[in-house]
Design a protein around this motif. Structure first.
Motif, PDB file in Angstrom:
ATOM      1  N   HIS A  79      -6.173  54.524 -63.634  1.00 25.78           N
ATOM      2  CA  HIS A  79      -6.962  55.389 -64.231  1.00 25.78           C
ATOM      3  C   HIS A  79      -7.390  55.106 -65.670  1.00 25.78           C
ATOM      4  N   VAL A 103     -10.132  53.133 -61.086  1.00 25.57           N
ATOM      5  CA  VAL A 103     -10.854  54.513 -60.671  1.00 25.57           C
ATOM      6  C   VAL A 103     -11.730  54.808 -61.984  1.00 25.57           C
ATOM      7  N   GLY A 104     -13.025  54.000 -61.738  1.00 35.17           N
ATOM      8  CA  GLY A 104     -14.234  53.907 -62.258  1.00 35.17           C
ATOM      9  C   GLY A 104     -15.223  53.292 -61.576  1.00 35.17           C
ATOM     10  N   PRO A 105     -16.360  53.029 -62.419  1.00 38.01           N
ATOM     11  CA  PRO A 105     -17.363  52.258 -61.393  1.00 38.01           C
ATOM     12  C   PRO A 105     -17.252  50.970 -61.493  1.00 38.01           C
ATOM     13  N   ASP A 218     -20.843  58.425 -55.190  1.00 41.87           N
ATOM     14  CA  ASP A 218     -19.833  58.014 -54.533  1.00 41.87           C
ATOM     15  C   ASP A 218     -20.189  56.779 -54.046  1.00 41.87           C
ATOM     16  N   TYR A 271     -21.267  54.344 -59.020  1.00 44.06           N
ATOM     17  CA  TYR A 271     -20.379  55.172 -58.336  1.00 44.06           C
ATOM     18  C   TYR A 271     -19.172  55.497 -59.396  1.00 44.06           C
ATOM     19  N   SER A 272     -18.636  56.719 -59.161  1.00 39.50           N
ATOM     20  CA  SER A 272     -17.526  57.322 -59.843  1.00 39.50           C
ATOM     21  C   SER A 272     -18.290  58.428 -60.792  1.00 39.50           C
ATOM     22  N   GLN A 320     -13.360  62.046 -59.002  1.00 40.23           N
ATOM     23  CA  GLN A 320     -13.323  60.568 -59.520  1.00 40.23           C
ATOM     24  C   GLN A 320     -12.263  59.803 -58.584  1.00 40.23           C
ATOM     25  N   ALA A 324     -13.003  56.881 -55.828  1.00 40.27           N
ATOM     26  CA  ALA A 324     -12.479  55.710 -56.028  1.00 40.27           C
ATOM     27  C   ALA A 324     -11.590  55.123 -54.698  1.00 40.27           C
TER      28      ALA A 324
END
Ligand code: ADP
Length: 457
Positions: A79, A103-105, A218, A271-272, A320, A324
């Motif tokens: 993250h 953990v992100g787009p 998502d 997404y995210s 978030q 992921a």
């Protein structure tokens, strides 16, 4: 599902992410620089690993060191928090190549929104209103065609760095005579700060509000937008106080802005968690400015104000992480209601009486506020020494009240309870702003501080 999450950040946001991960039953790894060995995130995580010396370029910005930390600890996800590597396309790409869940787009989304000129083009294509301006890089400040075009937009205009961030590298230009020199200076500044002299020009909207929309999307194409945040209390284009909802926005306009934000997200298959930022004039006309492809500092006001399917307790960081991991969002925009009014004050280790000069050092005594409707996100404690290397944000004080007036009173009460010695903070500044008649009336625009506060300090 993610099993072990490494948090590639420090301070309050690292603490925030560790807490969310723990509640999801995910193991956590803190990384830290040599000067951060006593920072709260290293104490709260299940494991910790040192990734280098104090300067961020040698630690929190060092991709090889962070990836090695992941391998050494067996973390399967990262993250990035906000700042540091959170919007770095290459970092997202390296994570993917190393089979680490970012953990992100997607890296494509980060890249598209990372260049503000490109982002504006995409927004326009998606039918989202953008600030009028020249949607291409300014190559030649002497070009006579350029002057013509700028005149068409009309002064004042604002020069902005395409790769800019953190309110840096912006220049307001009031006349034709000052345009060329302003452009040359802005290009030079941008080159120094962001490694690129790519700048663009847009109409400077006078006395605007900064309105932004939190979204969640998502990997299955579901997009949810939340009630707006008003982040108009700014100093040098940087936010100091945020609130939700905006006192000037009604239900109809709220839907319109929310849908515009969702449309942009859809256009880039986002997404995210993310935030679409708009500037809004007094008539309620709103224009896209940029999109932040990460969790933001001010996300807690949305968490406190949102009632999802009749329930409080929204956790955007958990959402978030779940996204992921490939999970579907379990609610829609229509399921979200506004439950009162929330305000956040950013408490910085700065001296507001000395032009917000950073004030790092040892915290002697600390009493944190609490009570009904008060939340504090922080990494500081009594005896903790704030290092000189990083951002001056030391705590976020967030309140929720049944209405705006109650939220203001609650915030003033909490600010009064907040006792900290050894360093200077922005607490007295916040008290001053919150007690200003104009703030209490919701008459808040991005020029608020110049208009009501600076002349009083
Ligand atoms: P950054 O990424 O550096 O934070 P933004 O594009 O988000 O830059 O802008 C930061 C702030 O600068 C905005 O919240 C607003 O106060 C001001 N600003 C940016 N563009 C304009 C504009 N066209 N007119 C008026 N103010 C602007």
């Amino acid at each position: 599902m993610i099993k072990k999450l490494l948090i590639a950040n420090r301070g309050e946001i690292a603490v925030r992410v560790i807490r969310a991960a723990k509640e999801l039953g995910i193991k956590t790894v803190a990384i830290y620089s040599e000067v951060d060995k006593d920072c709260l995130h290293t104490i709260l995580a299940d494991e910790k690993i040192c990734i280098g010396p104090g300067p961020a370029t040698e630690s929190y910005l060092s991709i090889p060191n962070i990836i090695s930390a992941c391998e050494a600890t067996g973390a399967d996800a990262i993250h990035p928090g906000y700042g540091f590597l959170s919007e770095n396309t290459y970092f997202a790409e390296v994570c993917e190549a190393c089979n680490i869940t970012f953990v992100g787009p997607s890296k494509e989304s980060i890249e598209k929104m990372g260049d503000k000129i490109e982002a504006k083009r995409i927004a326009k294509k998606a039918g989202v209103p953008v600030v009028p301006g020249i949607e291409e890089e300014i190559k030649d400040p002497d070009d006579p065609e350029l002057i013509k075009e700028v005149k068409k937009i009309g002064f004042p205009v604002i020069i902005k760095a395409a790769l800019g961030g953190g309110g840096k590298g912006m220049r307001i230009v009031n006349s034709e005579e000052s345009l060329k020199i302003a452009l040359l200076t802005a290009m030079e500044e941008s080159k120094k700060a962001f490694g690129s002299d790519k700048v663009y020009i847009e109409k400077y909207i006078e006395e605007p509000k900064h309105i932004e929309i939190q979204i969640l999307a998502d990997k299955k194409g579901n997009i949810v937008y939340f009630p707006e945040r008003d982040c108009s209390i700014q100093r040098r284009h940087q936010k100091l106080i945020e609130e939700s909802p905006c006192p000037m926005i009604d239900e109809k306009l709220r839907k319109k802005i929310g849908r515009a934000a969702a449309k942009l997200a859809e256009e880039i298959n986002y997404y995210s968690a993310g935030t679409v930022e708009f500037i809004m004039d007094k008539k309620g006309n709103f224009y896209f400015m940029e999109m932040n492809t990460r969790i933001q500092v001010e996300h807690p006001v949305t968490e406190l104000v949102s009632v999802v399917k009749g329930k409080r307790g929204l956790d955007l960081v958990k959402e978030q992480i779940l996204i992921a991991s490939g999970e579907k969002i379990k609610f829609s925009s229509e399921d979200i209601a506004i439950g009162g009014h929330s305000i956040e004050c950013r408490i910085n280790a700065e001296d507001p009486d000395k032009d917000f000069l950073p004030s790092p050092g040892k915290i002697e005594n600390l009493i944190l506020p609490g009570g009904n409707g008060v939340r504090i996100d922080t990494h500081i404690y009594s005896g903790y020494t704030i290092p000189t290397f990083y951002d001056s944000l030391i705590a976020k004080l967030i309140v929720i009240g049944s209405n705006r007036q109650e939220a203001i009173r609650k915030m003033l009460r909490a600010l009064d309870e907040f006792k900290i010695s050894g360093i200077k903070t922005t607490i007295p500044f916040h008290k001053k702003v919150l007690q200003t008649q104009a703030f209490m009336e919701g008459d808040v625009y991005t020029n608020f501080l110049q208009k009501y506060i600076y002349e009083q300090i």
